[in-house]
Structure formats: C-alpha cells, structure tokens
Design a protein around this motif. Structure first.
Motif, PDB file in Angstrom:
ATOM      1  N   GLU A 145      15.243 -24.278 -45.010  1.00  0.00           N
ATOM      2  CA  GLU A 145      14.926 -25.204 -43.913  1.00  0.00           C
ATOM      3  C   GLU A 145      13.537 -24.959 -43.360  1.00  0.00           C
ATOM      4  O   GLU A 145      12.734 -25.893 -43.189  1.00  0.00           O
ATOM      5  CB  GLU A 145      15.958 -25.052 -42.781  1.00  0.00           C
ATOM      6  CG  GLU A 145      17.353 -25.539 -43.118  1.00  0.00           C
ATOM      7  CD  GLU A 145      18.343 -25.202 -42.005  1.00  0.00           C
ATOM      8  OE1 GLU A 145      19.422 -25.796 -42.000  1.00  0.00           O
ATOM      9  OE2 GLU A 145      18.026 -24.346 -41.148  1.00  0.00           O
ATOM     10  N   VAL A 146      13.247 -23.706 -43.084  1.00  0.00           N
ATOM     11  CA  VAL A 146      11.952 -23.363 -42.489  1.00  0.00           C
ATOM     12  C   VAL A 146      10.827 -23.658 -43.472  1.00  0.00           C
ATOM     13  O   VAL A 146       9.788 -24.231 -43.105  1.00  0.00           O
ATOM     14  CB  VAL A 146      11.943 -21.890 -42.065  1.00  0.00           C
ATOM     15  CG1 VAL A 146      10.540 -21.454 -41.639  1.00  0.00           C
ATOM     16  CG2 VAL A 146      12.940 -21.654 -40.935  1.00  0.00           C
ATOM     17  N   ALA A 147      11.009 -23.276 -44.737  1.00  0.00           N
ATOM     18  CA  ALA A 147       9.962 -23.490 -45.735  1.00  0.00           C
ATOM     19  C   ALA A 147       9.695 -24.972 -45.953  1.00  0.00           C
ATOM     20  O   ALA A 147       8.541 -25.400 -46.043  1.00  0.00           O
ATOM     21  CB  ALA A 147      10.348 -22.823 -47.044  1.00  0.00           C
ATOM     22  N   ALA A 148      10.747 -25.775 -46.036  1.00  0.00           N
ATOM     23  CA  ALA A 148      10.576 -27.211 -46.235  1.00  0.00           C
ATOM     24  C   ALA A 148       9.839 -27.838 -45.053  1.00  0.00           C
ATOM     25  O   ALA A 148       8.966 -28.702 -45.240  1.00  0.00           O
ATOM     26  CB  ALA A 148      11.925 -27.878 -46.444  1.00  0.00           C
ATOM     27  N   ALA A 149      10.176 -27.409 -43.841  1.00  0.00           N
ATOM     28  CA  ALA A 149       9.499 -27.942 -42.660  1.00  0.00           C
ATOM     29  C   ALA A 149       8.025 -27.557 -42.650  1.00  0.00           C
ATOM     30  O   ALA A 149       7.153 -28.374 -42.340  1.00  0.00           O
ATOM     31  CB  ALA A 149      10.192 -27.442 -41.398  1.00  0.00           C
ATOM     32  N   LEU A 150       7.725 -26.305 -43.007  1.00  0.00           N
ATOM     33  CA  LEU A 150       6.337 -25.856 -43.037  1.00  0.00           C
ATOM     34  C   LEU A 150       5.526 -26.630 -44.073  1.00  0.00           C
ATOM     35  O   LEU A 150       4.363 -26.976 -43.845  1.00  0.00           O
ATOM     36  CB  LEU A 150       6.273 -24.358 -43.347  1.00  0.00           C
ATOM     37  CG  LEU A 150       6.675 -23.406 -42.225  1.00  0.00           C
ATOM     38  CD1 LEU A 150       6.819 -21.990 -42.762  1.00  0.00           C
ATOM     39  CD2 LEU A 150       5.645 -23.438 -41.101  1.00  0.00           C
ATOM     40  N   LYS A 151       6.123 -26.894 -45.230  1.00  0.00           N
ATOM     41  CA  LYS A 151       5.401 -27.607 -46.287  1.00  0.00           C
ATOM     42  C   LYS A 151       5.021 -29.018 -45.854  1.00  0.00           C
ATOM     43  O   LYS A 151       4.024 -29.571 -46.338  1.00  0.00           O
ATOM     44  CB  LYS A 151       6.248 -27.677 -47.568  1.00  0.00           C
ATOM     45  CG  LYS A 151       6.365 -26.374 -48.315  1.00  0.00           C
ATOM     46  CD  LYS A 151       6.989 -26.546 -49.693  1.00  0.00           C
ATOM     47  CE  LYS A 151       6.014 -27.165 -50.672  1.00  0.00           C
ATOM     48  NZ  LYS A 151       6.482 -27.110 -52.066  1.00  0.00           N
ATOM     49  N   SER A 152       5.796 -29.594 -44.955  1.00  0.00           N
ATOM     50  CA  SER A 152       5.520 -30.967 -44.520  1.00  0.00           C
ATOM     51  C   SER A 152       4.456 -31.031 -43.430  1.00  0.00           C
ATOM     52  O   SER A 152       3.977 -32.116 -43.099  1.00  0.00           O
ATOM     53  CB  SER A 152       6.811 -31.621 -44.015  1.00  0.00           C
ATOM     54  OG  SER A 152       7.249 -31.026 -42.800  1.00  0.00           O
ATOM     55  N   GLU A 153       4.091 -29.876 -42.878  1.00  0.00           N
ATOM     56  CA  GLU A 153       3.075 -29.838 -41.827  1.00  0.00           C
ATOM     57  C   GLU A 153       1.681 -29.751 -42.438  1.00  0.00           C
ATOM     58  O   GLU A 153       1.512 -29.260 -43.555  1.00  0.00           O
ATOM     59  CB  GLU A 153       3.305 -28.626 -40.918  1.00  0.00           C
ATOM     60  CG  GLU A 153       4.618 -28.634 -40.170  1.00  0.00           C
ATOM     61  CD  GLU A 153       4.840 -27.353 -39.382  1.00  0.00           C
ATOM     62  OE1 GLU A 153       3.974 -26.452 -39.466  1.00  0.00           O
ATOM     63  OE2 GLU A 153       5.874 -27.238 -38.700  1.00  0.00           O
ATOM     64  N   PRO A 154       0.658 -30.194 -41.712  1.00  0.00           N
ATOM     65  CA  PRO A 154      -0.709 -30.009 -42.205  1.00  0.00           C
ATOM     66  C   PRO A 154      -1.117 -28.548 -42.105  1.00  0.00           C
ATOM     67  O   PRO A 154      -0.584 -27.796 -41.300  1.00  0.00           O
ATOM     68  CB  PRO A 154      -1.533 -30.885 -41.259  1.00  0.00           C
ATOM     69  CG  PRO A 154      -0.738 -30.944 -39.993  1.00  0.00           C
ATOM     70  CD  PRO A 154       0.703 -30.924 -40.421  1.00  0.00           C
ATOM     71  N   GLY A 155      -2.070 -28.149 -42.936  1.00  0.00           N
ATOM     72  CA  GLY A 155      -2.563 -26.781 -42.868  1.00  0.00           C
ATOM     73  C   GLY A 155      -2.820 -26.209 -44.235  1.00  0.00           C
ATOM     74  O   GLY A 155      -2.707 -26.888 -45.261  1.00  0.00           O
ATOM     75  N   GLY A 156      -3.186 -24.928 -44.242  1.00  0.00           N
ATOM     76  CA  GLY A 156      -3.444 -24.220 -45.487  1.00  0.00           C
ATOM     77  C   GLY A 156      -2.154 -23.802 -46.163  1.00  0.00           C
ATOM     78  O   GLY A 156      -1.052 -24.166 -45.750  1.00  0.00           O
ATOM     79  N   ASP A 157      -2.303 -22.998 -47.206  1.00  0.00           N
ATOM     80  CA  ASP A 157      -1.148 -22.580 -47.986  1.00  0.00           C
ATOM     81  C   ASP A 157      -0.269 -21.596 -47.210  1.00  0.00           C
ATOM     82  O   ASP A 157      -0.676 -21.005 -46.211  1.00  0.00           O
ATOM     83  CB  ASP A 157      -1.602 -21.929 -49.292  1.00  0.00           C
ATOM     84  CG  ASP A 157      -2.211 -22.942 -50.252  1.00  0.00           C
ATOM     85  OD1 ASP A 157      -1.940 -24.143 -50.093  1.00  0.00           O
ATOM     86  OD2 ASP A 157      -2.945 -22.516 -51.166  1.00  0.00           O
ATOM     87  N   ILE A 158       0.935 -21.431 -47.725  1.00  0.00           N
ATOM     88  CA  ILE A 158       1.934 -20.517 -47.180  1.00  0.00           C
ATOM     89  C   ILE A 158       2.156 -19.443 -48.239  1.00  0.00           C
ATOM     90  O   ILE A 158       2.400 -19.767 -49.409  1.00  0.00           O
ATOM     91  CB  ILE A 158       3.238 -21.265 -46.882  1.00  0.00           C
ATOM     92  CG1 ILE A 158       2.979 -22.423 -45.906  1.00  0.00           C
ATOM     93  CG2 ILE A 158       4.303 -20.321 -46.341  1.00  0.00           C
ATOM     94  CD1 ILE A 158       3.989 -23.537 -46.006  1.00  0.00           C
ATOM     95  N   SER A 159       2.058 -18.178 -47.868  1.00  0.00           N
ATOM     96  CA  SER A 159       2.106 -17.104 -48.858  1.00  0.00           C
ATOM     97  C   SER A 159       3.143 -16.054 -48.509  1.00  0.00           C
ATOM     98  O   SER A 159       3.518 -15.882 -47.349  1.00  0.00           O
ATOM     99  CB  SER A 159       0.732 -16.434 -49.000  1.00  0.00           C
ATOM    100  OG  SER A 159      -0.218 -17.313 -49.537  1.00  0.00           O
ATOM    101  N   LEU A 160       3.589 -15.366 -49.554  1.00  0.00           N
ATOM    102  CA  LEU A 160       4.462 -14.210 -49.410  1.00  0.00           C
ATOM    103  C   LEU A 160       3.887 -13.084 -50.241  1.00  0.00           C
ATOM    104  O   LEU A 160       3.315 -13.317 -51.316  1.00  0.00           O
ATOM    105  CB  LEU A 160       5.883 -14.492 -49.911  1.00  0.00           C
ATOM    106  CG  LEU A 160       6.707 -15.589 -49.266  1.00  0.00           C
ATOM    107  CD1 LEU A 160       6.474 -16.911 -49.977  1.00  0.00           C
ATOM    108  CD2 LEU A 160       8.190 -15.234 -49.333  1.00  0.00           C
ATOM    109  N   SER A 161       4.048 -11.856 -49.760  1.00  0.00           N
ATOM    110  CA  SER A 161       3.706 -10.674 -50.525  1.00  0.00           C
ATOM    111  C   SER A 161       4.917  -9.758 -50.465  1.00  0.00           C
ATOM    112  O   SER A 161       5.264  -9.250 -49.404  1.00  0.00           O
ATOM    113  CB  SER A 161       2.476  -9.985 -49.929  1.00  0.00           C
ATOM    114  OG  SER A 161       2.146  -8.835 -50.674  1.00  0.00           O
ATOM    115  N   GLY A 162       5.573  -9.587 -51.612  1.00  0.00           N
ATOM    116  CA  GLY A 162       6.851  -8.883 -51.574  1.00  0.00           C
ATOM    117  C   GLY A 162       7.939  -9.789 -51.036  1.00  0.00           C
ATOM    118  O   GLY A 162       8.013 -10.961 -51.412  1.00  0.00           O
ATOM    119  N   SER A 163       8.800  -9.255 -50.163  1.00  0.00           N
ATOM    120  CA  SER A 163       9.890 -10.046 -49.554  1.00  0.00           C
ATOM    121  C   SER A 163      10.744 -10.710 -50.636  1.00  0.00           C
ATOM    122  O   SER A 163      10.886 -11.933 -50.689  1.00  0.00           O
ATOM    123  CB  SER A 163       9.307 -11.090 -48.593  1.00  0.00           C
ATOM    124  OG  SER A 163       8.561 -10.479 -47.568  1.00  0.00           O
TER     125      SER A 163
END
Length: 202
Positions: A106-124
């Motif tokens: 849910e959170v990831a899908a909502a973030l992808k629909s917002e304007p802005g730069g990329d979303i990243s993960l390291s590990g996790s």
C-alpha cells in the motif's frame, strides 16, 4: 511517469544476504563505492525494515557528526525522507524518519504515484521480498560477491508463485564482484524439454 523503486543488496554466491558486515568489506573498493553512491543520486525517499533502519541509524548520524571521509554520504542519507516498516510502535530519532502507516504494498504503491525522485532500499530483505511479490520493484541491484558464506538468510525464500526477472545490465568489478541489475519480466520465456532438445546441434 511514475517514480521507480530500486533495491540494492550485497549477496554471496550462495544467495546469503544476512550480516554482510561479516564478509563484504574485503571486496569494497572505489568501483563498488561509486556504484552504491550512484544508486542514491536520483533518490529522495528510502524504505527500511526496522532491523536495517536500526543499523543505519546507529551508524550514519555519528559518521556525519564526525566529519570524516564519509560525512558527505552520511549527510545525504540524513537529508532524505526515510520510511520505516515495523509491526511495533517506533521512536525514530534520526532526522527525516517516519514510521509507515499501512502495509508495504500500500505504502509503496502510493509513493510511486506521487511526484518526486526515485525510492530506494538498501538491505531490508523482508521489504524487498514483499515488493517483488507485489510486482512493485522496478530494479533489483545485486552486488554478487565471490564467496560462499554457507550460513544465514537467503534473499529468496520458499514460496509460490515464482518471480521471473530479466537482466537489465551487468558489470564485473576488479574484485570479482558482479553488479547485476534485474527488472520484472512481464513476458518470461516458455518451453520445456522438447523445445530444449530441438535447439541441440545434430
């Protein structure tokens, strides 16, 4: 165009992603540092599981304050928006950190629909697995180290269905580390034994 979600992981030849601090550092050099840094240059949000967040928050604020060689990178991490997934309530002291409200998809899908730069993960790893299963991960960066660790959690756990991926780019570092970038494969290859046999030379 929607934002991309990218995940980067240190991984051994036998698929281990747990405790890379115990086997990764002998292979770290300028090439790898540049690759890790490049993945964050287009990022303005980072996603974390609680364990990885605790590790980052326990190290990088102090490195930023110390003003050493990695202080610039530490400041870059500190300035980013950081979203942490946890079942329990968190008290987050590292600046620009917040606890996620909702599940990973849910959170990831909502973030992808917002304007802005990329979303990243390291590990996790747990978050990466859920993003892969939900089809929300755009790029999976694997830094494959030439070592069989032989113990610890693997990236891919048992489960159904399978997750087809396609290789987007590959690079070999002088240390023998492979930087492999995968994306979702929406049209994976098909075929079975008969088709394979037909390709053999007569």
């Amino acid at each position: 165009m929607s934002r991309k979600i990218n995940a980067s992981l240190f991984i051994s030849l036998d698929g281990v992603v747990e405790a890379p601090d115990q086997w990764h550092f002998p292979y770290f050099d300028d090439e790898m540092g540049a690759a890790v840094g490049a993945s964050l240059n287009t990022t303005d949000v980072m996603l974390f599981g609680r364990v990885t967040y605790d590790s980052f928050a326990g190290a990088w604020p102090g490195r930023e304050a110390a003003g050493g060689d990695d202080a610039g990178f530490a400041k870059q991490l500190g300035d980013m928006r950081k979203i942490v997934f946890s079942r329990g309530r968190l008290d987050l002291e590292w600046r620009n950190s917040e606890q996620a409200h909702g599940d990973v998809a849910e959170v990831a899908a909502a973030l992808k629909s917002e304007p802005g730069g990329d979303i990243s993960l390291s590990g996790s790893v747990s978050v990466v697995r859920q993003l892969l299963a939900a089809g929300l991960l755009d790029e999976l960066h694997l830094l494959v180290h030439p070592i069989a660790v032989r113990k610890g959690m693997r990236l891919f756990d048992e489960g159904e269905p399978s997750i087809p991926l396609k290789l987007l780019t590959s690079r070999t570092f002088t240390t023998g580390v492979l930087h492999l970038v995968y994306g979702p494969d929406t049209a994976p290859p098909t075929g079975g034994y008969e088709e394979a046999v037909a390709t053999l030379p007569e």
